[in-house]
Design a protein around this motif. Structure first.
Motif, PDB file in Angstrom:
ATOM      1  N   GLU A 231       1.021  -1.121  -0.053  1.00  0.00           N
ATOM      2  CA  GLU A 231      -0.004  -0.115  -0.018  1.00  0.00           C
ATOM      3  C   GLU A 231       0.744   1.227   0.129  1.00  0.00           C
ATOM      4  OE1 GLU A 231      -3.505   0.700   0.581  1.00  0.00           O
ATOM      5  OE2 GLU A 231      -4.284  -1.312   0.477  1.00  0.00           O
ATOM      6  N   GLY A 232       1.848   1.263   0.735  1.00  0.00           N
ATOM      7  CA  GLY A 232       2.914   2.462   1.045  1.00  0.00           C
ATOM      8  C   GLY A 232       3.677   2.522  -0.461  1.00  0.00           C
ATOM      9  N   ALA A 233       4.085   1.609  -1.055  1.00  0.00           N
ATOM     10  CA  ALA A 233       4.779   1.505  -2.232  1.00  0.00           C
ATOM     11  C   ALA A 233       3.781   2.001  -3.374  1.00  0.00           C
ATOM     12  CB  ALA A 233       5.080   0.297  -2.565  1.00  0.00           C
ATOM     13  N   ILE A 234       2.510   1.633  -3.342  1.00  0.00           N
ATOM     14  CA  ILE A 234       1.537   2.325  -4.254  1.00  0.00           C
ATOM     15  C   ILE A 234       1.425   3.818  -4.153  1.00  0.00           C
ATOM     16  CG2 ILE A 234      -0.752   2.218  -5.164  1.00  0.00           C
ATOM     17  CD1 ILE A 234       1.096  -0.231  -6.046  1.00  0.00           C
ATOM     18  N   LYS A 235       1.122   4.245  -2.874  1.00  0.00           N
ATOM     19  CA  LYS A 235       0.994   5.742  -2.470  1.00  0.00           C
ATOM     20  C   LYS A 235       2.258   6.463  -3.117  1.00  0.00           C
ATOM     21  CE  LYS A 235      -0.587   7.198   1.388  1.00  0.00           C
ATOM     22  NZ  LYS A 235      -0.872   7.433   2.827  1.00  0.00           N
ATOM     23  N   LEU A 236       3.426   5.835  -2.892  1.00  0.00           N
ATOM     24  CA  LEU A 236       4.791   6.378  -3.208  1.00  0.00           C
ATOM     25  C   LEU A 236       4.696   6.566  -4.885  1.00  0.00           C
ATOM     26  CD1 LEU A 236       7.314   7.786  -1.979  1.00  0.00           C
ATOM     27  CD2 LEU A 236       8.438   5.518  -2.267  1.00  0.00           C
ATOM     28  N   ALA A 237       4.257   5.542  -5.586  1.00  0.00           N
ATOM     29  CA  ALA A 237       4.128   5.719  -6.811  1.00  0.00           C
ATOM     30  C   ALA A 237       3.237   6.612  -7.352  1.00  0.00           C
ATOM     31  CB  ALA A 237       4.161   4.326  -7.591  1.00  0.00           C
ATOM     32  N   ARG A 238       2.089   6.692  -6.645  1.00  0.00           N
ATOM     33  CA  ARG A 238       1.214   7.720  -7.326  1.00  0.00           C
ATOM     34  C   ARG A 238       1.452   9.169  -7.040  1.00  0.00           C
ATOM     35  NH1 ARG A 238      -4.735   4.720  -6.083  1.00  0.00           N
ATOM     36  NH2 ARG A 238      -4.665   3.159  -7.742  1.00  0.00           N
ATOM     37  N   LYS A 239       2.251   9.385  -5.893  1.00  0.00           N
ATOM     38  CA  LYS A 239       2.869  10.739  -5.648  1.00  0.00           C
ATOM     39  C   LYS A 239       3.539  11.076  -6.531  1.00  0.00           C
ATOM     40  CE  LYS A 239       4.236  13.970  -2.401  1.00  0.00           C
ATOM     41  NZ  LYS A 239       4.705  14.733  -1.245  1.00  0.00           N
ATOM     42  N   TYR A 240       4.485   9.823  -7.030  1.00  0.00           N
ATOM     43  CA  TYR A 240       5.537  10.400  -7.994  1.00  0.00           C
ATOM     44  C   TYR A 240       4.790  10.576  -9.371  1.00  0.00           C
ATOM     45  CZ  TYR A 240       9.374   9.578 -11.325  1.00  0.00           C
ATOM     46  OH  TYR A 240      10.415   9.704 -12.268  1.00  0.00           O
ATOM     47  N   GLY A 241       3.772   9.809  -9.689  1.00  0.00           N
ATOM     48  CA  GLY A 241       2.832  10.143 -10.976  1.00  0.00           C
ATOM     49  C   GLY A 241       2.269  11.358 -10.800  1.00  0.00           C
TER      50      GLY A 241
END
Ligand code: PLP
Length: 399
Positions: A114-124
């Motif tokens: 979940e944390g990794a997905i949040k990080l990738a979405r913020k990167y996006g």
């Protein structure tokens, strides 16, 4: 007393874990050491499930017990506004031994993802015009939270919990063209396992991850590797990505990281490390007790070169399983990497094989209706492999 407690557990129907294909004959385990576990009647088993790919150096390893005991007597929890020494030591050790630069600690594999997905979405959001979609693989497994069942490309984990969280696209594993076709201007990341575990122990082609890395580079996508099962030595290298000679942008860890204490982590390189204070948090994430235990376990895995040991014993296990295959024509295939292996049968035999193996004194996992999985402690010996596979041999002879 234990028998009474066990029967109460059964009566109360304490929610059992395990695979949807499981048919177990043992309900209560009370003790473990090395590769062995014991049930409440005193019967001994070789645990080829390794506490679900967790007990990489064996359950209740003395160094982990010592770390937990000492830390418990010193400080068990702090406000997460403060660092602690075990947390810093663990973070430094993981960074020093990986291609990643930063760590966020949490409590489980699903939470790490979940944390990794949040990080990738913020990167996006910051770098790709708000792109938010994550491509994941069919037959993957990323955890049981609402978002992670959407990421997990297996309908049996999704069907009762609709509607699924949006923003995930599931494509066939080991198919780079499928990832290319699914990529759009909404895509910010791809998340895959180095080798699929819960999906049946599926090893991709040698070129898959390299081509995926190149595709992500060419299109500015974040490459997330879910190393919850493969990390901490399981595939014969400390991290699974090393086997495929690539460097992901983010990895997630749990299971073997704590060797029995509940801890997860996601790690990122500097490019994708876009969180600011307040973006993410967890009361128990980075808890000093679990970090002390995980630091003790990780030190042993690294200092004692346990992953190299797993590489060697993993090859031995493959050899012995192939001999087993030559004696049983209901075995179609033996596959895997390091100490993550599976036997695939010609029919849907795995529930009965698991039950028969339990009787013979070995714990297996029915990972698919027609396949059983092995993920023993990485410290398993060749002699234990011989004994365990002989028991599986006997179990197959009995069905
Ligand atoms: N990711 C992978 C690859 C897993 O194998 C698992 C668990 O089996 C998870 C995530 C979920 O981890 P947890 O059960 O700690 O939430």
């Amino acid at each position: 007393m234990l028998a009474i407690l066990a029967s109460i557990g059964v009566l109360l129907k304490i929610s059992p874990m395990g695979s949807v294909f499981e048919q177990r004959t043992i309900d209560v385990l009370v003790k473990g050491q090395g590769t062995k576990v014991w049930d409440e009647s005193g019967k001994e088993y070789l645990d080829f499930t390794g506490g679900w790919a967790v007990n990489n150096i064996g359950p209740s390893h003395p160094a982990v017990v010592e770390a937990v005991t000492t830390q418990a007597a010193t400080l068990m929890q702090t406000s997460n506004a403060y660092y602690t020494i075990p947390q810093l030591q663990l973070a430094q050790l993981l960074v020093d031994n990986s291609c990643l630069d930063k760590v966020f600690f949490c409590n489980s594999g699903a939470e790490a993802n979940e944390g990794a997905i949040k990080l990738a979405r913020k990167y996006g959001r910051l770098n790709k015009n708000g792109a938010y979609e994550i491509i994941t693989a069919l037959n993957s497994f990323h955890g049981r939270t609402l978002a992670m069942i959407a990421a997990t490309g297996q309908p049996q984990y999704q069907q009762n919990f609709q509607p699924l969280a949006p923003g995930f696209v599931n494509v066939p594993y080991n198919d780079i063209e499928a990832i290319k076709a699914a990529t759009s201007d909404k895509t910010c990341a791809v998340m895959v396992e180095p080798v699929q575990g819960e999906g049946g122990v599926n090893v991709p082609s040698e070129s898959y991850h390299k081509e995926l890395r190149k595709w992500c580079n060419d299109n500015g996508l974040v490459l997330i590797m879910d190393e919850v099962q493969t990390g901490m030595g399981r595939l014969g290298t400390l991290f699974g990505y090393e086997k495929f000679d690539i460097e992901p942008d983010i990895i997630t860890l749990a299971k073997g990281l704590g060797n029995g204490v509940p801890i997860g982590a996601f790690m990122s390189n500097l490019k994708t490390s876009v969180f600011e204070p307040g973006d993410h948090g967890s009361t128990f994430g980075g808890n000093v007790l679990t970090c002390a235990a995980a630091y003790a376990a990780a030190r042993i895995i690294i200092d004692e070169k346990i992953s190299q040991q797993a590489e060697e014993t993993g090859e031995y296990l493959a050899e012995i399983l192939n001999e087993l295959k030559s004696r049983h024509n209901n075995i179609r295939e033996v596959r895997g990497m390091g100490l993550l292996r599976a036997i695939e049968f010609t029919d849907d035999l795995s529930p009965v094989v698991v039950a028969a193996a339990n009787k013979e004194g070995v714990l297996l996992n029915a990972v698919r209706p027609n396949a059983v999985r092995m993920m023993p402690p990485l410290t398993i010996t060749k002699e234990e492999i011989d004994v365990g596979v002989a028991r599986i041999d006997a179990a197959l002879g009995n069905i």
